[in-house]
Design a protein around this motif. Structure first.
Motif, PDB file in Angstrom:
ATOM      1  N   ALA A 203       0.829  -1.330   0.059  1.00  0.00           N
ATOM      2  CA  ALA A 203       0.037   0.058   0.236  1.00  0.00           C
ATOM      3  C   ALA A 203       0.893   1.437   0.059  1.00  0.00           C
ATOM      4  CB  ALA A 203      -1.050  -0.117   1.190  1.00  0.00           C
ATOM      5  N   PRO A 204       1.869   1.253   0.845  1.00  0.00           N
ATOM      6  CA  PRO A 204       2.779   2.563   0.895  1.00  0.00           C
ATOM      7  C   PRO A 204       3.414   2.995  -0.619  1.00  0.00           C
ATOM      8  CG  PRO A 204       3.336   1.066   2.711  1.00  0.00           C
ATOM      9  CD  PRO A 204       2.278   0.517   1.922  1.00  0.00           C
ATOM     10  N   GLU A 205       3.612   1.915  -1.483  1.00  0.00           N
ATOM     11  CA  GLU A 205       4.032   2.148  -2.787  1.00  0.00           C
ATOM     12  C   GLU A 205       3.058   2.391  -3.563  1.00  0.00           C
ATOM     13  OE1 GLU A 205       6.697  -1.179  -3.492  1.00  0.00           O
ATOM     14  OE2 GLU A 205       6.790  -1.618  -1.189  1.00  0.00           O
ATOM     15  N   GLY A 206       1.795   2.571  -3.318  1.00  0.00           N
ATOM     16  CA  GLY A 206       0.998   2.850  -4.397  1.00  0.00           C
ATOM     17  C   GLY A 206       0.430   1.528  -5.260  1.00  0.00           C
ATOM     18  N   LEU A 207       0.975   0.439  -4.549  1.00  0.00           N
ATOM     19  CA  LEU A 207       0.332  -0.771  -5.394  1.00  0.00           C
ATOM     20  C   LEU A 207      -0.946  -1.233  -4.820  1.00  0.00           C
ATOM     21  CD1 LEU A 207       3.747  -2.369  -5.665  1.00  0.00           C
ATOM     22  CD2 LEU A 207       2.695  -1.541  -7.390  1.00  0.00           C
ATOM     23  N   SER A 208      -1.778  -1.517  -5.584  1.00  0.00           N
ATOM     24  CA  SER A 208      -3.330  -2.095  -5.083  1.00  0.00           C
ATOM     25  C   SER A 208      -3.079  -3.509  -4.512  1.00  0.00           C
ATOM     26  CB  SER A 208      -4.129  -1.950  -6.267  1.00  0.00           C
ATOM     27  OG  SER A 208      -3.495  -2.690  -7.362  1.00  0.00           O
TER      28      SER A 208
END
Ligand SMILES: [Zn+2]
Length: 435
Positions: free
Chosen positions: A187-192
């Motif tokens: 999540a913190p990496e913007g990955l769903s």
């Protein structure tokens, strides 16, 4: 109708450097002081390795999903979404003092093959899914190959969910922890979040690359082996129940010594299963004693049995003796014999083996056909779809050991053969013709 090796092989895009860099990266998750890996199924380290695979997949535009059994998939879309996918992979979990290549090589090789394909501009007619099967090793949770067994329908996932590890944690709890751990990492990496998909589904073909875990290929000086089949394996959990007593005051006649009874059982089986040609493999790898105190007669002993033989009839005949031998040697104790798994010997598809050979030959890579003495996830995929396994040499056959080693060159050549096989299996008209 056999398939042909591809005319424009994608194998030339397989990068030895990238393959090696990825193996090095994954080896950090659960790295041990002696250069090995301790990355047990559904552990924090396992979640970290899975997150890394999702990250690499994302860079390539692959869709990540996981099923209720905790198997992880990275999907390379094909031209026709309706066709069953070709699967390729292995496992990311390891033994407690495992090596850097067992399992993880097959997963990274499948990803590298897909990347080579993408770089070569090969559009597969059907999807290719890179897969990491849950708990192949069976070290933290027994038995092994839970993920592929549940996926294939050979075993019900519900059977595995209540299984506990040494700390009392259940498989379903560990599955939930890994799922949320994975999402928290991404999540913190913007990955769903990794999408949940149903268990199982149609498969067009399966190819698994793996280190040999034996010394044959290295001895004959070849880089790639084509696996003819896998020898059968039966496993048990034996529980011996006695009674705790004072080591100094209790008489021999009074004692119900669970450890002594268990030792008699193990010795009897070792004798009966002994063969001159050293083909039968009988192993008691786990032994627990309670209360495990120096001055107390053991009240309970639990041990494992792992019994293997390439001849299914021989294996079944030996298997039938386990209950009898344990009962005969229980003395004043009680014994509970529980068979955990029973897998027959199997042979892989002749067409798939031929395809492996053709793809290797087209690259001037000499191969040898050899059986697998170790079990692999391909065992459970084989009844589902035409399956194949590729072996690369494993130095001195040392495996399930921190000293496990496979050379970058051999790993590269194995991946090259894998890449062309996956290409052939996803080119028009294939692989309906494979049997
Ligand atoms: Zn393995």
């Amino acid at each position: 109708m056999p398939l042909n090796a591809p005319d424009q092989p994608v194998s030339r895009h397989v990068s030895q450097q990238r393959l090696q860099a990825r193996l090095d990266t994954l080896a950090r998750f659960g790295a041990t002081a002696k250069g090995g890996v301790d990355r047990q199924a559904l552990s924090r380290e396992d979640a970290l390795a899975q997150a890394q695979m999702v990250r690499w997949g994302h860079e390539l535009g692959l869709k990540a999903s996981r099923d209720p059994a905790g198997n992880l998939f990275l999907r390379f879309e094909g031209l026709d979404d309706g066709l069953p996918p070709v699967l390729s992979g292995s496992h990311l979990d390891s033994q407690p003092t495992g090596g850097r290549f067992d399992g993880v090589f097959g997963v990274v090789a499948a990803l590298e093959a897909v990347q080579a394909m993408a770089e070569a501009g090969h559009r597969p007619v059907r999807a290719i899914e890179v897969v990491a099967w849950m708990n192949e090793e069976g070290s933290r949770f027994a038995p092994g190959m839970m993920g592929s067994a549940a996926f294939s329908g050979a075993r019900e996932l519900d059977e595995f969910l209540p299984v506990r590890d040494g700390a009392g944690i259940r498989v379903d709890e560990a599955l939930a922890a890994t799922r949320s751990g994975l999402d928290e990492l991404l999540a913190p990496e913007g990955l769903s979040p990794v999408v949940l998909r149903p268990l199982g589904g149609p498969v067009a073909a399966y190819v698994e690359a793996h280190i040999e875990q034996g010394p044959v290929l290295e001895r004959v000086g070849l880089s790639v082996g084509i696996v003819s089949g896998i020898q059968g394996k039966h496993t048990w959990r034996i529980e011996v129940l006695g009674e705790a007593a004072h080591a100094g005051t209790s008489t021999r006649a009074e004692r119900k010594d669970a450890l002594m009874a268990a030792l008699a059982m193990v010795q009897a089986m070792a004798q009966v299963f002994h063969d001159e040609d050293d083909v039968t493999k009988f192993t008691v790898g786990r032994f627990e004693v309670e209360p495990n105190a120096p001055s107390v007669v053991a009240s309970r002993a639990v041990f494992s049995i792992d019994l293997r033989h390439p001849d299914t009839d021989r294996l079944n005949a030996m298997s039938q003796q386990v209950q009898r031998l344990c009962t005969e040697h229980r003395g004043p104790c009680e014994v509970v014999v529980q068979r955990l798994s029973a897998a027959d010997s199997l042979s892989f598809s002749a067409d798939m083996r031929q395809l492996a050979q053709d793809c290797a030959q087209a690259q001037d890579i000499a191969t040898l056909e050899l059986p697998s003495a170790a079990g692999h996830d391909a065992r459970y995929l084989n009844p589902l779809a035409p399956s194949a396994m590729l072996f690369v040499p494993c130095h001195l056959g040392i495996t399930h050991n921190e000293a496990e080693y496979a050379s970058p060159h051999d790993l590269w050549l194995g991946t090259r053969v894998l890449a062309d096989m996956l290409q052939a299996l996803t080119t028009a008209s294939s692989p309906e013709s494979v049997t």
